[in-house]
Scaffold this active site. Structure first.
Site, short mmCIF file in Angstrom:
data_model
loop_
_atom_site.label_atom_id
_atom_site.label_comp_id
_atom_site.label_asym_id
_atom_site.label_seq_id
_atom_site.Cartn_x
_atom_site.Cartn_y
_atom_site.Cartn_z
N TYR A 47 0.84 -1.22 0.00
CA TYR A 47 0.00 0.00 0.00
C TYR A 47 0.87 1.27 0.00
O TYR A 47 0.62 2.21 -0.76
CB TYR A 47 -0.90 -0.06 1.23
CG TYR A 47 -1.90 1.06 1.38
CD1 TYR A 47 -3.09 1.07 0.67
CD2 TYR A 47 -1.65 2.12 2.26
CE1 TYR A 47 -4.01 2.09 0.83
CE2 TYR A 47 -2.57 3.14 2.43
CZ TYR A 47 -3.75 3.13 1.72
OH TYR A 47 -4.66 4.15 1.87
N LYS A 92 1.12 4.13 -2.86
CA LYS A 92 0.76 5.52 -2.54
C LYS A 92 1.95 6.46 -2.73
O LYS A 92 1.77 7.62 -3.15
CB LYS A 92 0.22 5.62 -1.11
CG LYS A 92 -1.12 4.93 -0.90
CD LYS A 92 -2.21 5.52 -1.77
CE LYS A 92 -3.59 5.00 -1.42
NZ LYS A 92 -4.65 5.55 -2.29
P1 NAI Z 1 -13.27 2.53 1.28
O1 NAI Z 1 -12.77 1.13 1.33
O2 NAI Z 1 -14.32 2.96 2.25
O3 NAI Z 1 -13.78 2.88 -0.19
C1 NAI Z 1 -13.01 2.54 -1.30
C2 NAI Z 1 -13.77 2.81 -2.57
O4 NAI Z 1 -12.97 2.34 -3.66
C3 NAI Z 1 -15.11 2.07 -2.64
O5 NAI Z 1 -16.05 2.91 -3.28
C4 NAI Z 1 -14.79 0.87 -3.53
O6 NAI Z 1 -15.91 0.43 -4.28
C5 NAI Z 1 -13.75 1.46 -4.45
N1 NAI Z 1 -12.89 0.45 -5.04
C6 NAI Z 1 -12.11 -0.47 -4.41
N2 NAI Z 1 -11.50 -1.25 -5.31
C7 NAI Z 1 -11.89 -0.80 -6.54
C8 NAI Z 1 -11.61 -1.19 -7.86
N3 NAI Z 1 -10.80 -2.23 -8.15
N4 NAI Z 1 -12.19 -0.50 -8.86
C9 NAI Z 1 -13.02 0.53 -8.62
N5 NAI Z 1 -13.33 0.94 -7.39
C10 NAI Z 1 -12.78 0.28 -6.36
O7 NAI Z 1 -11.96 3.43 1.39
P2 NAI Z 1 -11.76 4.94 1.91
O8 NAI Z 1 -11.26 4.87 3.30
O9 NAI Z 1 -12.93 5.77 1.58
O10 NAI Z 1 -10.50 5.35 1.01
C11 NAI Z 1 -10.61 6.12 -0.17
C12 NAI Z 1 -9.20 6.46 -0.63
O11 NAI Z 1 -8.54 7.21 0.38
C13 NAI Z 1 -8.34 5.24 -0.94
O12 NAI Z 1 -7.51 5.50 -2.05
C14 NAI Z 1 -7.51 5.12 0.32
O13 NAI Z 1 -6.30 4.45 0.06
C15 NAI Z 1 -7.31 6.57 0.68
N6 NAI Z 1 -6.97 6.79 2.07
C16 NAI Z 1 -7.83 6.46 3.08
C17 NAI Z 1 -7.47 6.70 4.39
C18 NAI Z 1 -8.35 6.38 5.52
O14 NAI Z 1 -7.94 6.61 6.67
N7 NAI Z 1 -9.58 5.92 5.32
C19 NAI Z 1 -6.16 7.26 4.72
C20 NAI Z 1 -5.35 7.57 3.60
C21 NAI Z 1 -5.76 7.35 2.32
#
Ligand code: NAI
Length: 247
Positions: free
Chosen positions: A155, A159
């Site tokens: 990851y 990133k």
């Molecule tokens: P989440 O798991 O709640 O949502 C992820 C979204 O990405 C979902 O809508 C899912 O359907 C979609 N997704 C996953 N795999 C996919 C694929 N192969 N094709 C299309 N869509 C896909 O995650 P969250 O927490 O909302 O994270 C969103 C972004 O923010 C991610 O890139 C994550 O790495 C980043 N992030 C999140 C943090 C956190 O603390 N939640 C911290 C730092 C970064």
């Protein structure tokens, strides 16, 4: 000015940070196209919530790991049919584990979705935005892409790679009036972080000067700023939204 819809495309917009970003950009006046990989009912719910608030949105099932499907999506849904004003590369996954025990498939999957998928969207979007001679691209990276994190080699590599991609794309596309920036969330309360054990959460809070977890609205506000009129002279930057966890 064309009559085509002014679209903001948000990958992984069916829940978590992506959902809040989609809702915010719709409130900002963009027609939002969101992608998702599973649970179409969740994506439909986001579209309904945006429409209820007076905005416009469409949802597309599109796997960020499928480069051919991404190219086909741009050909069928964007080219000649929309002014693509904003791309938010938000879709992301985790497959955590210590490096020594990490399965090759977990390395590959995370790199494919979190980095190669962003490249595929960026490449297609840059062709459309290049012709328009305008556009805003925001890549959602992570504080751990800046700091590293034990148990997240795949990851963090993806990133950190996304930060390099952001800066290179910013340099390549600046001449066409396209800005490319990254937002690096810290520890945000979503489904992704809900899976973490309580002990890990407590240890994280110790490292956050503001002593609280972030909310998806904090990220949406940063994305909205970078996509909006006030950020036209900002490109190639990484905006940390992390409560001071990394400075
Ligand atoms: P989440 O798991 O709640 O949502 C992820 C979204 O990405 C979902 O809508 C899912 O359907 C979609 N997704 C996953 N795999 C996919 C694929 N192969 N094709 C299309 N869509 C896909 O995650 P969250 O927490 O909302 O994270 C969103 C972004 O923010 C991610 O890139 C994550 O790495 C980043 N992030 C999140 C943090 C956190 O603390 N939640 C911290 C730092 C970064």
């Amino acid at each position: 000015m064309s009559d085509l819809p002014k679209v903001a495309l948000v990958t992984g917009g069916s829940r978590g940070i992506g959902r809040t970003v989609a809702e915010k950009l719709a409130a900002d006046g963009f027609e939002v196209y969101l992608t998702f990989v599973s649970r179409p009912e969740a994506a439909d719910e986001v579209v309904a919530s945006i429409e209820k608030a007076g905005g416009k949105a469409r949802a597309f099932q599109l796997d960020s790991a499928d480069r051919d499907a991404i190219a086909a999506f741009f050909k069928d849904e964007i080219k000649g049919k929309a002014d693509l004003e904003v791309l938010v590369n938000n879709a992301g996954i985790t497959r955590d584990g210590l490096m020594m025990r990490m399965k090759d498939e977990d390395w590959d999957k995370v790199i494919h979705v979190n980095l190669t998928g962003c490249f595929a969207f960026l490449k297609e979007a840059s062709k459309i935005m290049g012709k328009q001679r305008s556009g805003r691209i925001v890549n959602i990276t992570s504080v751990v892409g800046q700091m590293g994190n034990a148990g997240q080699a795949n990851y963090c590599a993806a990133k950190a790679g996304l930060i390099g991609l952001t800066k290179s794309a910013a340099r390549e596309l600046a001449g066409r009036n396209i800005t490319v920036n990254a937002v690096a969330p810290g520890f945000i309360e979503t489904d992704m972080t809900a899976e973490l054990p309580e002990k890990v959460v407590e240890a994280m809070l110790e490292q956050i000067p503001l002593k609280t977890l972030g909310q998806s609205g904090d990220i949406a506000a940063a994305v909205s700023f970078l996509a909006g009129p006030g950020a036209g002279y900002i490109t190639g930057q990484v905006l940390g939204v992390n409560g001071g966890m990394y400075m």
